[in-house]
Design a protein around this motif. Sequence first.
Motif, PDB file in Angstrom:
ATOM      1  N   GLY A  45      80.969  56.584  57.298  1.00  0.00           N
ATOM      2  CA  GLY A  45      80.554  57.427  55.362  1.00  0.00           C
ATOM      3  C   GLY A  45      79.377  56.853  55.271  1.00  0.00           C
ATOM      4  N   GLY A  46      78.082  56.325  55.526  1.00  0.00           N
ATOM      5  CA  GLY A  46      76.593  55.952  55.518  1.00  0.00           C
ATOM      6  C   GLY A  46      76.196  56.936  54.673  1.00  0.00           C
ATOM      7  N   GLY A  47      76.410  58.455  55.496  1.00  0.00           N
ATOM      8  CA  GLY A  47      76.362  59.834  55.260  1.00  0.00           C
ATOM      9  C   GLY A  47      74.543  59.594  55.244  1.00  0.00           C
ATOM     10  N   PRO A  48      73.246  60.583  55.404  1.00  0.00           N
ATOM     11  CA  PRO A  48      72.408  60.892  56.688  1.00  0.00           C
ATOM     12  C   PRO A  48      71.271  60.165  56.007  1.00  0.00           C
ATOM     13  CG  PRO A  48      73.256  63.255  54.326  1.00  0.00           C
ATOM     14  CD  PRO A  48      73.617  61.912  54.463  1.00  0.00           C
ATOM     15  N   ALA A  49      70.394  59.425  56.918  1.00  0.00           N
ATOM     16  CA  ALA A  49      69.489  58.693  56.696  1.00  0.00           C
ATOM     17  C   ALA A  49      67.930  58.949  58.364  1.00  0.00           C
ATOM     18  CB  ALA A  49      69.839  57.141  56.918  1.00  0.00           C
ATOM     19  N   PRO A  50      67.082  60.455  57.318  1.00  0.00           N
ATOM     20  CA  PRO A  50      66.562  60.382  58.573  1.00  0.00           C
ATOM     21  C   PRO A  50      65.905  59.341  59.399  1.00  0.00           C
ATOM     22  CG  PRO A  50      66.854  61.740  56.592  1.00  0.00           C
ATOM     23  CD  PRO A  50      67.114  60.776  56.033  1.00  0.00           C
ATOM     24  N   PRO A  73      82.913  55.496  71.575  1.00  0.00           N
ATOM     25  CA  PRO A  73      83.485  56.772  69.942  1.00  0.00           C
ATOM     26  C   PRO A  73      82.696  55.843  68.688  1.00  0.00           C
ATOM     27  CG  PRO A  73      84.808  55.731  71.871  1.00  0.00           C
ATOM     28  CD  PRO A  73      83.904  54.677  71.722  1.00  0.00           C
ATOM     29  N   GLY A  74      83.118  56.643  68.259  1.00  0.00           N
ATOM     30  CA  GLY A  74      82.518  56.567  66.755  1.00  0.00           C
ATOM     31  C   GLY A  74      82.273  57.432  66.138  1.00  0.00           C
ATOM     32  N   HIS A  75      80.935  57.005  64.834  1.00  0.00           N
ATOM     33  CA  HIS A  75      80.682  57.834  64.079  1.00  0.00           C
ATOM     34  C   HIS A  75      79.061  58.345  64.174  1.00  0.00           C
ATOM     35  CE1 HIS A  75      83.406  58.443  60.857  1.00  0.00           C
ATOM     36  NE2 HIS A  75      83.949  57.263  60.847  1.00  0.00           N
ATOM     37  N   LEU A  76      78.745  59.128  64.709  1.00  0.00           N
ATOM     38  CA  LEU A  76      77.608  59.387  65.356  1.00  0.00           C
ATOM     39  C   LEU A  76      76.987  60.398  63.791  1.00  0.00           C
ATOM     40  CD1 LEU A  76      77.687  59.923  68.338  1.00  0.00           C
ATOM     41  CD2 LEU A  76      77.053  58.525  67.878  1.00  0.00           C
ATOM     42  N   LEU A  77      75.115  60.102  64.061  1.00  0.00           N
ATOM     43  CA  LEU A  77      74.345  60.293  63.002  1.00  0.00           C
ATOM     44  C   LEU A  77      73.489  61.749  63.843  1.00  0.00           C
ATOM     45  CD1 LEU A  77      73.018  60.938  59.839  1.00  0.00           C
ATOM     46  CD2 LEU A  77      71.951  59.951  60.265  1.00  0.00           C
ATOM     47  N   VAL A  78      73.808  63.449  63.890  1.00  0.00           N
ATOM     48  CA  VAL A  78      72.651  64.129  64.314  1.00  0.00           C
ATOM     49  C   VAL A  78      72.153  64.813  63.892  1.00  0.00           C
ATOM     50  CG1 VAL A  78      73.593  65.508  66.611  1.00  0.00           C
ATOM     51  CG2 VAL A  78      75.156  64.162  66.026  1.00  0.00           C
ATOM     52  N   GLY A  79      70.962  65.106  64.508  1.00  0.00           N
ATOM     53  CA  GLY A  79      69.354  65.690  63.756  1.00  0.00           C
ATOM     54  C   GLY A  79      68.769  66.498  64.668  1.00  0.00           C
ATOM     55  N   ARG A 124      59.461  64.669  63.006  1.00  0.00           N
ATOM     56  CA  ARG A 124      60.201  65.784  60.890  1.00  0.00           C
ATOM     57  C   ARG A 124      61.555  65.926  60.965  1.00  0.00           C
ATOM     58  NH1 ARG A 124      56.400  70.268  60.534  1.00  0.00           N
ATOM     59  NH2 ARG A 124      57.595  71.036  59.578  1.00  0.00           N
ATOM     60  N   VAL A 125      62.507  65.631  60.094  1.00  0.00           N
ATOM     61  CA  VAL A 125      63.905  65.226  60.557  1.00  0.00           C
ATOM     62  C   VAL A 125      63.868  67.112  59.989  1.00  0.00           C
ATOM     63  CG1 VAL A 125      66.328  64.703  60.281  1.00  0.00           C
ATOM     64  CG2 VAL A 125      64.727  63.614  61.396  1.00  0.00           C
ATOM     65  N   VAL A 126      64.274  68.278  60.255  1.00  0.00           N
ATOM     66  CA  VAL A 126      64.805  69.527  59.576  1.00  0.00           C
ATOM     67  C   VAL A 126      66.079  70.313  59.460  1.00  0.00           C
ATOM     68  CG1 VAL A 126      61.967  70.152  60.416  1.00  0.00           C
ATOM     69  CG2 VAL A 126      64.218  70.653  62.178  1.00  0.00           C
ATOM     70  N   ALA A 127      67.107  68.659  60.050  1.00  0.00           N
ATOM     71  CA  ALA A 127      68.728  69.313  59.840  1.00  0.00           C
ATOM     72  C   ALA A 127      69.021  67.911  60.670  1.00  0.00           C
ATOM     73  CB  ALA A 127      69.170  70.335  61.317  1.00  0.00           C
ATOM     74  N   ILE A 128      70.109  68.031  59.823  1.00  0.00           N
ATOM     75  CA  ILE A 128      70.502  66.554  60.213  1.00  0.00           C
ATOM     76  C   ILE A 128      72.210  66.317  59.509  1.00  0.00           C
ATOM     77  CG2 ILE A 128      70.323  65.306  58.105  1.00  0.00           C
ATOM     78  CD1 ILE A 128      70.359  62.886  59.074  1.00  0.00           C
ATOM     79  N   ALA A 129      73.467  65.782  60.512  1.00  0.00           N
ATOM     80  CA  ALA A 129      74.414  65.765  59.981  1.00  0.00           C
ATOM     81  C   ALA A 129      74.904  64.932  60.894  1.00  0.00           C
ATOM     82  CB  ALA A 129      75.138  67.738  60.493  1.00  0.00           C
ATOM     83  N   GLU A 130      76.914  64.233  59.910  1.00  0.00           N
ATOM     84  CA  GLU A 130      77.261  63.154  59.988  1.00  0.00           C
ATOM     85  C   GLU A 130      78.503  64.110  61.445  1.00  0.00           C
ATOM     86  OE1 GLU A 130      79.735  59.377  59.186  1.00  0.00           O
ATOM     87  OE2 GLU A 130      78.222  60.266  57.658  1.00  0.00           O
ATOM     88  N   VAL A 131      78.482  63.073  62.397  1.00  0.00           N
ATOM     89  CA  VAL A 131      79.829  63.676  63.294  1.00  0.00           C
ATOM     90  C   VAL A 131      80.572  62.295  63.876  1.00  0.00           C
ATOM     91  CG1 VAL A 131      80.297  64.546  65.367  1.00  0.00           C
ATOM     92  CG2 VAL A 131      78.778  65.739  64.944  1.00  0.00           C
TER      93      VAL A 131
END
Length: 718
Positions: free
Chosen positions: A302-307, A336-342, A349-356
Amino acid sequence: MRSSAAVIVVASCIAGVLLGFLSAPAAPVPAPPPALNTDTAPRGPDPSAPAPRIVLLPEATPPDPAETTGSGRIEGRVTTLAGAPLAGVVIQAFREKRGEPDLFTGDRCDGPPDLDREFAERVAELESEHRFRLATLREAVSGTDGTFALAGLAGGFHHLRASRAGYDFRFDGERRGAALPGDRVEIVAEPVVRLPVSVLDPDGAPARSATLSIEGDRRDHEPWTPDRPAVDLPAGRYRIRASGDADDSESGKVAVEIAEGAAPEPLVLRLEARLAIRGTVLFPAGAVPGDFEARAVPVPGGGGPAPDLLLAGGPSSPVHEGEAGSGYFRIDGFAPGHLLVGILRGRDRVVAIAEVEVRDPFATVTLSVPAEEAGAGLLVTVLAPDGAPLPSVNVQVTLEETGGGVRNSGRSSAVAPGVFRLPLPAPPDALAPGTRGRISATSPRHGTKSVEFDPRAQREVTVRFDEAAFVTVILEGYVEGGYEGDLRLAVTSAPGVQSPFTGAVEPEGRQTFGPLPPGAFWIEAWTVRAMRPLVSRAVTLAGGRQEERIVLPATCRLEVIPDEGDPAAFYLERIGEPPPGAFPIIEGGRAVFRHLPPGEYLLSRHSRPTREHMPVTVTSDRVVRFAPLVPDALLVCVAAPDGVIARAGLLDGDLLIAVDGTEISEEAQGRALLTLAERKEKVTLVVLRGGARRAIEATIDGILDPARAGGDLRPWTR
């Protein structure tokens, strides 16, 4: 003209034969992610799809007998590690076809390619290469004394391989062998032990296939299947693990010790599922997947996007090209756990981001890259010499920052014929003042052209090629001088500089280079065994085609009869020239130096604790018996007037015989005296000059440093 089979069948057969002929197994390439469609019903042919076209191949031209046969021989001996001769070893030699382009990445002319014609031509070239290898293949079997002889060889390098069950082989200390006719090759056979290996899936069932990674005295990758359930390894300690072919699983590393002559215990490796993210990337029109990188970092739920977290680093993967308008990636190596994928463009330059959230063996994610804003990046127009746009070129941008940092801006995307958009690694106003930009455009037809621009102010740049230069070098005296197969040509920017424009000389003594940018170059001809060019000439190349004729100098041959020991230990230097020198070929137990310019030489042997030497005058073909002299002086060779040797007052040709009152008795002792004297403010050197002794007081700090000495001190006899 006789037709061949369908091109796909022919290509598969020929490529399989060629790649299996002399290739090591490679690690598996990651496969694209499976489609999300779960419909598994069989599908019939699509009536709207165009009918497949069958491309027929022309009949391959038989190899020229003049290029595949000759009178050359490669001789050698096969021994065990203990030095005992080994009989029954099959030794094979074959050649590559000279002057052929890379069949898989060959040059294309500008403009849309004819894919059918191009593919057919390349398959025909593969078949021609295969026939050439078979026509040049020669085979011999080592006798009871371990010796062998490969006869009937044409000129040029030959690839060597040896085989006998239970052994691994090294050629003159290397795992791969290559030799010229006239060479003598020493092959050492190392016993191997067969290690049985079983690979199990995570559920304990036998795996269908896997790749074994071997670390230790030998690093390698070996394919494993139930039909080939063993690997051959020399004695030693290893760490072995298995990877599933889909790269979804791997085993732990297991330590194994192989003892010569003892049957090892079977090795059992159990695969375990690896956590991974499989991603699909959707791109806007014109985007190039190779410009992007996928990255993942762990974050609290639940941390939310963080480039910024992604910019700090983490496990990453390039984005591979998938179906039209998409790409794919795979990232593993986390818990295992929550990952931020970008998705990053230009690495910063981060152009797309999602949490998985990853809990199963793998998770899937789809990311969309937005289109660049209008006017973003840099527009580059590339023109031919006549002003026509060039659609098929490679365009790159490099930014050089004031502090010396270099940043590459990734690959270009075409927006119109001859017009390309390149993303800058940062917005122009964020670039440091003084940052310089350079655009490089490369065309198979016109070569490479570079221009500078101001990345903070310019948004559009035009690159216009000059007419490319092509030069045909004709070597007069090549055939008559016996140079066939022993000479290579290079076109380089400066004498002795390694050049990508290098090639073997054609049988008639010529070679063509191009495309090259017009300008100043050097043409150099190198003999295979020499460490410096035989001929070096400055030329100025203009646009278009031109010829350069080079008369090869008269050269000599020197045969050395060893007094004892290995003839391969000899080394030849020309007096008055700095190292390096030349190494011999071995013929009939003698050391042979070919294509020597007339002059004074120093023949040395380095197989003893003290280097032995013998001066030799070469004015014609000679045969000499090695009679080593005891070096009790150092010959002064001055190469630079501002070096330490010249500033100390030493002249070219002086014989240094004493240092601070101690006479030199041999080379190592003389160099030791100079090493101690370098630390002193002043030192007294005694030289023989014109037959008379002369004392010189000098400072010699750096006299043994090749970068500062400005010359060389060579062992000599008074």
